[in-house]
Structures are given as C-alpha cells and as structure tokens.
Design an enzyme around this catalytic site. Structure first.
Site, short mmCIF file in Angstrom:
data_model
loop_
_atom_site.label_atom_id
_atom_site.label_comp_id
_atom_site.label_asym_id
_atom_site.label_seq_id
_atom_site.Cartn_x
_atom_site.Cartn_y
_atom_site.Cartn_z
N GLU A 91 -14.32 -0.09 -0.92
CA GLU A 91 -14.44 -0.10 0.56
C GLU A 91 -15.69 0.65 1.03
O GLU A 91 -15.91 1.82 0.67
CB GLU A 91 -13.19 0.53 1.19
CG GLU A 91 -13.29 0.56 2.71
CD GLU A 91 -11.99 0.87 3.43
OE1 GLU A 91 -10.94 1.05 2.78
OE2 GLU A 91 -12.04 0.93 4.68
N GLU A 138 -4.91 4.92 -3.24
CA GLU A 138 -6.31 5.29 -3.00
C GLU A 138 -6.78 6.38 -3.96
O GLU A 138 -6.06 7.36 -4.18
CB GLU A 138 -6.48 5.81 -1.56
CG GLU A 138 -6.31 4.74 -0.50
CD GLU A 138 -6.58 5.25 0.92
OE1 GLU A 138 -7.10 6.37 1.09
OE2 GLU A 138 -6.26 4.49 1.85
N LYS A 173 -0.74 -0.59 -4.27
CA LYS A 173 -2.11 -0.08 -4.22
C LYS A 173 -2.07 1.40 -3.89
O LYS A 173 -1.23 1.83 -3.10
CB LYS A 173 -2.93 -0.81 -3.15
CG LYS A 173 -4.32 -0.22 -2.93
CD LYS A 173 -5.19 -1.06 -2.05
CE LYS A 173 -5.08 -0.78 -0.58
NZ LYS A 173 -5.41 0.60 -0.18
N ASP A 233 0.85 -1.19 0.00
CA ASP A 233 0.00 0.00 0.00
C ASP A 233 0.89 1.24 0.00
O ASP A 233 1.75 1.38 0.87
CB ASP A 233 -0.82 -0.02 1.30
CG ASP A 233 -2.20 0.55 1.13
OD1 ASP A 233 -2.53 1.02 0.03
OD2 ASP A 233 -2.96 0.49 2.11
O1 KIV Z 1 -4.71 -0.53 4.48
C1 KIV Z 1 -5.56 -1.42 4.37
O2 KIV Z 1 -5.63 -2.36 5.17
C2 KIV Z 1 -6.50 -1.34 3.27
C3 KIV Z 1 -7.66 -2.28 3.29
C4 KIV Z 1 -8.76 -1.69 4.08
C5 KIV Z 1 -8.10 -2.66 1.94
O3 KIV Z 1 -6.38 -0.50 2.44
#
Ligand code: KIV
Length: 261
Positions: A179, A113, A111, A83
């Site tokens: 989400e 956002e 990933k 992330d």
């Molecule tokens: O950081 C995280 O755990 C997420 C999930 C909620 C998909 O982005």
C-alpha cells in the site's frame, strides 16, 4: 471455479493480473463475483466506508465478523479474505483464536498488517490458515508513529519494505498487499517474490491491484486518496434519487396509480 491461493500464484507465474476489491455486504460481493473479481477483502476500511469512524482503529472483531458473514453469504467464486482488526493479533494465540473465528464466519483467508514485526504470527497462522500480508502504509500503525505518507522514498525505507515482503513470504503468506509505496519499490518487491503482490497506490507493476470499493464507486467522499480512481459517482446518484423522492412525496406525485393497489 473457486479461486484459491494456488490459483493466484499460478496467475502470477503466467503474468495474468489479479483484480481485487473490498466489500462489506452481500449484494456488493455478489456483483463483484459475477464480474470475475478474483479476491474480495472484507477490509477494516469498513470503519470509515460503512460505520462512520475516523479511522480503522475502533473497528472490532464483532463488527468484522458481522460483515464477513454477509460477504460470505454471497457464496462467491472469489477468494474471500477477512481483515484482522487492530489488536486482534497481538500474540500468536490471539491471532489463531480470532483467525479461526473468521474461518467459521465464512472467510477463506485472513489479512494482517506488518512485515518483519508480525512474521512470527503469520508463521503461526499459516500452518492451518491462508494469510494475506500487508506492507507499506499501515493504517493500524498510525498511533505508533506510522504515517499516511507514501513509503519507500528513502533507501532505508525501501530496504525495510523489501525485508518485510521477504519475511512474509518466508512466513508462508500466499500474497501481499503493498500500500502506497513508490512504484519503483513495488516493482522491486514484486520481482523478488514468488507470491503475488496486490498494489494499492503502488504503481502498475504489482501482480494485481486492490481498491477500496467505496472509494472507486464514489460513495465515500470525505477525502479521495490520489490512487483511488473513481469508476462511478454513487454518492451523487444517491443524492439525486433521495431528492427526487422527497420532492415527489411533498408534491404528492408519489405514489401514483402505477405504484398503488
Ligand atoms: O482495509 C482495507 O480496505 C485494506 C485495503 C486498503 C487493502 O486493507
């Protein structure tokens, strides 16, 4: 068999559900892999789940890289996604530089956002790096008037979510996390996209599901979101073990002969 973005797309086409979870350490990732979890996200939920922050905003690149390396060391079959933390993808240049650091740390994808608002950066990354999108409730946008409320309840919000999802697909994302939206909106998005959707608090019609492991294991107990079904109660189990140990040390029951040389 090593899971790839292509395999996840084929699972969608065959109607097979994808099971994804977050992990932040080697041992947890190893067990998830052994039971066949297809995608492991080193989420920036690390901030609350492991590091004791109030929210995800203080999480740094260094912290994310440290935990990504630990998860990647499990050498999973699962697709390991890192992330990108708050403010690490403000421009296409910084997004590329930081995403490459995650690949060097062992992640297979990143990933980030946002939908329409970040599509330019997603497009810049996907020339060389697989990207998982994330729409709906966006914890990193909480300072910009974002909210922890369910998204897609109004026609305007539902239409925006659909635009966001399509923008990510157009930009080359291989899948998208949805989400905390109404189940109806998540169903419509899932039907409109060729790439898989991974729902978290978005009903049962997404192509797969993702949960924060510390929520579903009952480790993180400060609050439990409605969607986070508990499959274990590890906090309780740990408390029981620590108390038992303390008691046995105090009463000199531990160590006994069996645990002495
Ligand atoms: O950081 C995280 O755990 C997420 C999930 C909620 C998909 O982005």
């Amino acid at each position: 068999m090593k899971i790839t973005p292509e395999i996840l797309r084929e699972m969608k086409q065959r109607g097979e559900k994808i099971a994804a979870l977050t992990a932040y350490d080697y041992f947890t990732a190893k067990i998830m892999d052994e039971v066949g979890i297809e995608l492991i996200l080193v989420g920036d939920s690390l901030g609350m789940a492991v590091l004791g922050y109030e929210n995800t905003l203080p999480v740094t690149m260094e912290e994310m890289l440290h935990h990504t390396r630990a998860v990647a060391r499990a050498q999973t079959q699962a697709l390991v996604v890192a992330d990108m933390p708050f403010q690490s993808y403000m421009t296409a240049e910084s997004a590329l530089e930081n995403a490459n650091k995650f690949l060097a740390a062992g992640a297979a994808a990143v990933k980030l956002e946002g939908g329409v608002a970040v599509a330019d950066r997603v497009a810049a990354l996907t020339r060389t790096i697989p990207v998982l999108g994330h729409i709906g409730l966006l914890p990193q946008s909480i300072l910009e008037g974002g909210s922890y409320r369910v998204q897609g309840r109004t026609t305007e919000s539902a239409e925006q979510l659909l635009r966001d999802a399509k923008a990510l697909e157009w930009a080359g994302a291989f899948a998208v996390v949805v989400e905390c939206t109404t189940a109806a909106v998540a169903r419509e998005i899932t039907g409109a996209l060729k790439i898989p959707t991974l729902g978290i608090g978005a009903g049962s019609d997404c192509d797969g599901q993702i949960l924060v492991s510390s929520d579903m294991l009952g480790q993180f107990t400060r609050f439990t979101p409605k969607h986070a079904k508990r499959y274990a109660n590890l906090a309780e189990e740990m408390r029981r073990a620590f108390l038992a140990y303390r008691g046995e040390v105090e009463t000199k029951k531990f160590p006994d002969r069996e645990h002495s040389f």
